[in-house]
Design an enzyme around this catalytic site. Structure first.
Site, PDB file in Angstrom:
ATOM      1  N   GLU A 101      18.536  82.642 -28.706  1.00  0.00           N
ATOM      2  CA  GLU A 101      19.968  82.945 -28.669  1.00  0.00           C
ATOM      3  C   GLU A 101      20.220  84.334 -28.067  1.00  0.00           C
ATOM      4  O   GLU A 101      19.550  85.303 -28.404  1.00  0.00           O
ATOM      5  CB  GLU A 101      20.521  82.892 -30.097  1.00  0.00           C
ATOM      6  CG  GLU A 101      22.011  83.169 -30.201  1.00  0.00           C
ATOM      7  CD  GLU A 101      22.507  83.245 -31.633  1.00  0.00           C
ATOM      8  OE1 GLU A 101      23.715  83.091 -31.841  1.00  0.00           O
ATOM      9  OE2 GLU A 101      21.670  83.456 -32.547  1.00  0.00           O
TER      10      GLU A 101
ATOM     11  N   LYS B  32      29.470  77.658 -30.038  1.00  0.00           N
ATOM     12  CA  LYS B  32      28.988  77.683 -31.419  1.00  0.00           C
ATOM     13  C   LYS B  32      30.121  77.422 -32.405  1.00  0.00           C
ATOM     14  O   LYS B  32      31.147  78.111 -32.398  1.00  0.00           O
ATOM     15  CB  LYS B  32      28.335  79.043 -31.681  1.00  0.00           C
ATOM     16  CG  LYS B  32      27.651  79.203 -33.030  1.00  0.00           C
ATOM     17  CD  LYS B  32      26.944  80.560 -33.040  1.00  0.00           C
ATOM     18  CE  LYS B  32      26.202  80.823 -34.337  1.00  0.00           C
ATOM     19  NZ  LYS B  32      25.481  82.121 -34.271  1.00  0.00           N
TER      20      LYS B  32
ATOM     21  N   CYS C 222      21.988  78.799 -33.718  1.00  0.00           N
ATOM     22  CA  CYS C 222      21.702  79.649 -34.877  1.00  0.00           C
ATOM     23  C   CYS C 222      22.381  79.161 -36.156  1.00  0.00           C
ATOM     24  O   CYS C 222      21.927  78.182 -36.740  1.00  0.00           O
ATOM     25  CB  CYS C 222      22.043  81.099 -34.562  1.00  0.00           C
ATOM     26  SG  CYS C 222      21.205  82.284 -35.653  1.00  0.00           S
TER      27      CYS C 222
END
Length: 309
Positions: free
Chosen positions: A56, A129, A166
Site C-alpha cells: 500500500e 478504499k 489494508c
C-alpha cells in the site's frame, strides 16, 4: 463392448496461475521507491509470477502517521500518477498483472486507491478504499474520503481478481462481497505495524494474519497480502511518534493455511501457484455459497444491529 463416451464436462481441467507478494522499506525518495518496487516485480516475473502485488502507498513513507495537510500535495489524478504510468510499461513488457496502490486526487476529493494494470499495460479500473481507519499513527481520515466505488473485481489475463486495501482486510464483508462477485484470488496491499507511542506495546501481526486466513478459508479463495517493513517516523514529532512496520507479507491457500511468508525486516518476493479450475471445483463441492441465507443477513446492513421495518 464399446468404450464409454468421455463427456466433455467431466474432463479434468487446469488453469494454473503463479501469484507473488512483495515487500520492501520506503523512504522519501519517490524515484528510489518506484525503482525498488520494479526490481522486486522483475524478480517475481523471472520466477514465473503472473499476478504480482506491491504494498500500500509504496511511493512514499506512510504519511498518515500524522495529521499534516501538506501531505495532500502528494495526491495525483489517475492520469498523472507516476507509479501507474511507470508500471503500465513494466506490466506490458513483462506480461504481468499489477495492482498499483496510490494516493488519488479527483477534483476536491482524495482517496486511497488501487489501479489494476492488466498484462498488456491497460488500466482496467480503480478501486477506492472503503474502510478508512483513524487512530494513533493511522490518521487516514485526515487524508482520505470514504471510497465510493463499491467492492470490485476484474477479469485479467490470468484470472478474475478482487483487491481490497489494508483496513478493508479486517472486514469479512469485503472478502465475501468480492468472492460473491466471482473473485478467484483476493489481494490486499497493506501498511501495518506495531501500534505507536503513547499506546501500550501492541503487535497485531498474528491477529492480522489469522483474520485474513479466515477470509481464505470461509470463501475457499487464496489470499495474497503485501506489507511494508521498517521504522518510519513522523516528520513533525520524529522522536515521539513512529511505527515499526512488521513486514510478514504472506500468501494463504484456500483452506487458510499459509503457504509462503516473509520475515519481519527484509525485502522479499513470495511465490505460490494455484489451479483456479481445481479451486472452482472445490468451492462447488463445499457449498458455502449454495447454503447462504441472504434473506437473514439484513442486520449486516445496519450500524446498530437493529432491523427497522
Amino acid at each position: 463392448m464399446s468404450k464409454p463416451t468421455e463427456l466433455p464436462h467431466l474432463r479434468r481441467r487446469e488453469r494454473k496461475v503463479l501469484v507473488a507478494a512483495t515487500q520492501f522499506a520506503c523512504d522519501w525518495n519517490i524515484d528510489a521507491n518506484i525503482a525498488r518496487a520494479e526490481a522486486l516485480v522483475r524478480q517475481a516475473a523471472s520466477q514465473g509470477a503472473q499476478v504480482i502485488l506491491l504494498q500500500e502507498l509504496f511511493e512514499t513513507p506512510y504519511f498518515c502517521i500524522e495529521q499534516d495537510s501538506r501531505h495532500l500535495n502528494l495526491a495525483t489524478s489517475v492520469a498523472d500518477n507516476r507509479a501507474i504510468k511507470h508500471f503500465q510499461s513494466v506490466a506490458r513488457e513483462l506480461g504481468v498483472v499489477l495492482p498499483i496502490s496510490f494516493f488519488e486526487r479527483d477534483n476536491r476529493a482524495f482517496f486511497n486507491s488501487v489501479a489494476i494494470l492488466d498484462a498488456d499495460g491497460r488500466n482496467l479500473g480503480v478501486y477506492r478504499k472503503a474502510h478508512i481507519p483513524n487512530g494513533p499513527g493511522y490518521q487516514e481520515k485526515n487524508y482520505f474520503s470514504l471510497g465510493d466505488t463499491g467492492f470490485k473485481v476484474w477479469d485479467t489475463r490470468f484470472g478474475r481478481i478482487g483487491v481490497g486495501i489494508c483496513w478493508d482486510q479486517w472486514f469479512p464483508e469485503c472478502a465475501r462481497a468480492m468472492a460473491l462477485m466471482g473473485a478467484e484470488l483476493l489481494f490486499y496491499p497493506t501498511a501495518i505495524g506495531s501500534e505507536p507511542p503513547p499506546a501500550l506495546p501492541v503487535n497485531s501481526r498474528d491477529h492480522w494474519q489469522r483474520t485474513q486466513q479466515g477470509h481464505a478459508a470461509a470463501n475457499l479463495t487464496p489470499v495474497i497480502v503485501a506489507n511494508r517493513y521498517g521504522l518510519e517516523r513522523s516528520l513533525q514529532n520524529p522522536e515521539g511518534l513512529y511505527i515499526r512496520f512488521y513486514g510478514s507479507s504472506f500468501i494463504a491457500e484456500a483452506s487458510g493455511a499459509k503457504v509462503a511468508e516473509a520475515g519481519a525486516a527484509e525485502d522479499a518476493v513470495l511465490i505460490a501457484e494455484f489451479d483456479l479450475a481445481a479451486l472452482d471445483e472445490q468451492r462447488n463441492n463445499w457449498f458455502v455459497f449454495r447454503d447462504r441465507r441472504p434473506e437473514l443477513y439484513g442486520v449486516l446492513t445496519t450500524h446498530d444491529g437493529h432491523i427497522r421495518r
